[in-house]
Write a protein that holds these residues in place. Structure first.
Motif, mmCIF file in Angstrom:
data_model
loop_
_atom_site.group_PDB
_atom_site.id
_atom_site.type_symbol
_atom_site.label_atom_id
_atom_site.label_comp_id
_atom_site.label_asym_id
_atom_site.label_seq_id
_atom_site.Cartn_x
_atom_site.Cartn_y
_atom_site.Cartn_z
ATOM 1 N N VAL A 91 1.234 4.095 -1.638
ATOM 2 C CA VAL A 91 0.707 5.463 -1.618
ATOM 3 C C VAL A 91 0.016 5.753 -0.297
ATOM 4 O O VAL A 91 0.288 6.766 0.357
ATOM 5 C CB VAL A 91 -0.246 5.697 -2.802
ATOM 6 C CG1 VAL A 91 -0.915 7.070 -2.681
ATOM 7 C CG2 VAL A 91 0.511 5.602 -4.126
ATOM 8 N N LYS A 92 -0.871 4.857 0.131
ATOM 9 C CA LYS A 92 -1.616 5.079 1.374
ATOM 10 C C LYS A 92 -0.692 5.170 2.578
ATOM 11 O O LYS A 92 -0.807 6.087 3.408
ATOM 12 C CB LYS A 92 -2.640 3.955 1.577
ATOM 13 C CG LYS A 92 -3.504 4.150 2.822
ATOM 14 C CD LYS A 92 -4.467 2.995 3.018
ATOM 15 C CE LYS A 92 -3.744 1.765 3.513
ATOM 16 N NZ LYS A 92 -4.681 0.665 3.895
ATOM 17 N N ASP A 93 0.246 4.241 2.680
ATOM 18 C CA ASP A 93 1.135 4.216 3.841
ATOM 19 C C ASP A 93 2.138 5.370 3.811
ATOM 20 O O ASP A 93 2.468 5.951 4.857
ATOM 21 C CB ASP A 93 1.877 2.888 3.904
ATOM 22 C CG ASP A 93 0.951 1.720 4.215
ATOM 23 O OD1 ASP A 93 -0.189 1.975 4.657
ATOM 24 O OD2 ASP A 93 1.365 0.563 4.015
ATOM 25 N N SER A 94 2.626 5.712 2.630
ATOM 26 C CA SER A 94 3.569 6.836 2.511
ATOM 27 C C SER A 94 2.880 8.153 2.834
ATOM 28 O O SER A 94 3.455 9.023 3.493
ATOM 29 C CB SER A 94 4.159 6.892 1.098
ATOM 30 O OG SER A 94 4.889 5.725 0.792
ATOM 31 N N LYS A 95 1.644 8.285 2.379
ATOM 32 C CA LYS A 95 0.888 9.512 2.668
ATOM 33 C C LYS A 95 0.640 9.660 4.161
ATOM 34 O O LYS A 95 0.824 10.754 4.729
ATOM 35 C CB LYS A 95 -0.444 9.494 1.911
ATOM 36 C CG LYS A 95 -1.363 10.648 2.264
ATOM 37 C CD LYS A 95 -2.743 10.480 1.651
ATOM 38 C CE LYS A 95 -3.713 11.524 2.161
ATOM 39 N NZ LYS A 95 -5.086 11.326 1.626
ATOM 40 N N SER A 96 0.237 8.576 4.809
ATOM 41 C CA SER A 96 -0.041 8.625 6.239
ATOM 42 C C SER A 96 1.206 9.015 7.029
ATOM 43 O O SER A 96 1.144 9.859 7.945
ATOM 44 C CB SER A 96 -0.553 7.260 6.707
ATOM 45 O OG SER A 96 -0.743 7.242 8.101
ATOM 46 N N THR A 115 -5.719 16.761 2.058
ATOM 47 C CA THR A 115 -5.880 16.081 3.349
ATOM 48 C C THR A 115 -5.250 16.870 4.487
ATOM 49 O O THR A 115 -5.858 17.040 5.545
ATOM 50 C CB THR A 115 -5.252 14.676 3.288
ATOM 51 O OG1 THR A 115 -5.875 13.922 2.250
ATOM 52 C CG2 THR A 115 -5.426 13.954 4.615
ATOM 53 N N HIS A 166 0.856 -1.190 0.000
ATOM 54 C CA HIS A 166 0.000 0.000 0.000
ATOM 55 C C HIS A 166 0.894 1.242 0.000
ATOM 56 O O HIS A 166 0.789 2.099 0.880
ATOM 57 C CB HIS A 166 -0.919 -0.005 1.213
ATOM 58 C CG HIS A 166 -1.804 -1.198 1.303
ATOM 59 N ND1 HIS A 166 -2.823 -1.442 0.406
ATOM 60 C CD2 HIS A 166 -1.808 -2.252 2.187
ATOM 61 C CE1 HIS A 166 -3.444 -2.571 0.727
ATOM 62 N NE2 HIS A 166 -2.839 -3.078 1.790
ATOM 63 N N TYR A 216 6.900 7.910 -3.739
ATOM 64 C CA TYR A 216 5.683 8.640 -3.380
ATOM 65 C C TYR A 216 5.893 10.128 -3.618
ATOM 66 O O TYR A 216 7.008 10.631 -3.654
ATOM 67 C CB TYR A 216 5.345 8.396 -1.907
ATOM 68 C CG TYR A 216 4.216 9.255 -1.385
ATOM 69 C CD1 TYR A 216 2.928 9.128 -1.893
ATOM 70 C CD2 TYR A 216 4.440 10.207 -0.399
ATOM 71 C CE1 TYR A 216 1.892 9.922 -1.427
ATOM 72 C CE2 TYR A 216 3.413 11.003 0.090
ATOM 73 C CZ TYR A 216 2.136 10.858 -0.433
ATOM 74 O OH TYR A 216 1.122 11.659 0.019
ATOM 75 N N ASP A 254 -3.786 15.263 -3.502
ATOM 76 C CA ASP A 254 -4.484 14.561 -2.421
ATOM 77 C C ASP A 254 -3.835 14.838 -1.070
ATOM 78 O O ASP A 254 -4.524 15.024 -0.055
ATOM 79 C CB ASP A 254 -4.478 13.061 -2.712
ATOM 80 C CG ASP A 254 -5.092 12.261 -1.585
ATOM 81 O OD1 ASP A 254 -6.284 12.443 -1.292
ATOM 82 O OD2 ASP A 254 -4.360 11.443 -0.978
ATOM 83 N N GLU A 304 -1.217 12.336 -6.315
ATOM 84 C CA GLU A 304 -0.659 12.131 -4.977
ATOM 85 C C GLU A 304 -0.419 13.456 -4.268
ATOM 86 O O GLU A 304 -0.733 13.616 -3.079
ATOM 87 C CB GLU A 304 0.652 11.351 -5.073
ATOM 88 C CG GLU A 304 0.484 9.906 -5.503
ATOM 89 C CD GLU A 304 1.802 9.251 -5.893
ATOM 90 O OE1 GLU A 304 1.776 8.079 -6.294
ATOM 91 O OE2 GLU A 304 2.852 9.929 -5.803
#
Length: 308
Positions: free
Chosen positions: A128-133, A182, A126, A169, A178, A175
């Motif tokens: 994108v999701k994990d890097s963003k978080s 956020t 994951h 990322y 988003d 990316e």
């Protein structure tokens, strides 16, 4: 816009020795660059005074040299590390983060108002999701630290590694957009690196329009290769691909007022000392030409050297 250059434009010499900032700053000022972008990405290499207990006296000396040469600092580059590869509880993470915060301390002493940093990439399924978080938490904390100095954090767009290929990322428009939707934090903004955009073959003009509200910093260079780092970070018009004739008017139209900061060190760092100032002056002249492609009313430079 404000024409600036990273201090790395006058940093490494052909014999791989490092030019002290106390010597480099007068040369950059002589070439016409009166506003500089202090780069701690370079000054964290072994042997740097930044890494010693005397770092504060060193940065005070840099500040005095700048003041003596009529030079100021607006945008800067923090020391960065791959925070996604380390546990936050590890001693290595803590020592690396201490250097990041020290670089912000130094930038504040110099009067810097915008600090550029890099996001990291989590190597999970994951990505994108994990890097963003992780970036959300890390950048928020960095903004908390910078806030006491009235300094904003600019997150730089990345580019994938091409040989061997490795996804990163904070590369695509989706990316980046988003992330800022956020985070919704005015202390955080975007540094757009035009060479990274070139290497990823982005439609940069459209992206600049879409991200104009968060754009607070830039890095300016072209590239002759997407795999050989010695052929990257060359001045505009030396490389291939960036259509500066269409990019520059967009910066004017969106009302960008931040630094237009050269990162073209792989040109000047190979020049012998005897012709270094000539190379620095050429970079400044290229910057002036680029501003003419936008609109002359947006240019802020020191013209005291004109007519030499």
């Amino acid at each position: 816009m404000i024409l600036t250059t990273s201090t790395n434009l006058c940093w490494e010499r052909p014999d791989r020795s490092i030019m002290p900032l106390e010597k480099a700053i007068p040369l950059l000022a002589q070439a016409g660059f009166k506003i500089l972008d202090m780069n701690f990405y370079d000054w964290a290499l072994p042997g740097s005074p930044f890494l010693t207990s005397n770092w504060r006296s060193w940065i005070d000396s840099v500040k005095r040299t700048a003041e003596q040469n009529g030079v100021s600092f607006i945008q800067g580059h923090a020391y960065t590390f791959d925070y996604a590869a380390l546990s936050e509880e590890s001693s290595e993470y803590q020592s690396q983060q201490e250097l990041v915060e020290r670089s912000l301390d130094c930038l504040a002493i110099l009067g810097t108002k915008v600090c550029v940093t890099h996001p990291s990439t989590r190597r999970t399924i994951h990505l994108v999701k994990d890097s963003k978080s992780l970036a959300f938490r890390y950048m928020k904390r960095l903004a908390d630290y910078a806030e006491k100095y009235g300094m904003r954090i600019a997150v730089e767009n990345m580019c994938d590694k091409f040989s061997p290929y490795q996804r990163k990322y904070f590369v695509s428009f989706e990316e980046i957009s988003d992330f800022f939707d956020t985070v919704n934090d005015s202390r955080l903004g975007l540094c757009w690196d035009f060479e990274h955009g070139l290497l990823m073959r982005h439609q940069q003009e459209e992206i600049l329009y879409e991200l104009k509200k968060v754009l607070i910093a830039t890095h300016v260079s072209d590239s002759l290769s997407n795999v050989d780092t010695d052929l990257m970070h060359v001045p505009p018009f030396f490389g291939r691909g960036n259509n500066w004739g269409s990019i520059m008017p967009v910066l004017h139209k969106i009302g960008y007022k931040g630094c237009f900061s050269f990162e073209s060190h792989n040109f000047t760092n190979w020049l012998p000392d005897e012709v270094l100032v000539t190379g620095l002056e050429l970079c400044h002249q290229i910057g002036q030409k680029l501003f003419c492609l936008a609109d002359s009313s947006t240019l802020i430079v020191d013209d005291s050297n004109n007519g030499r």
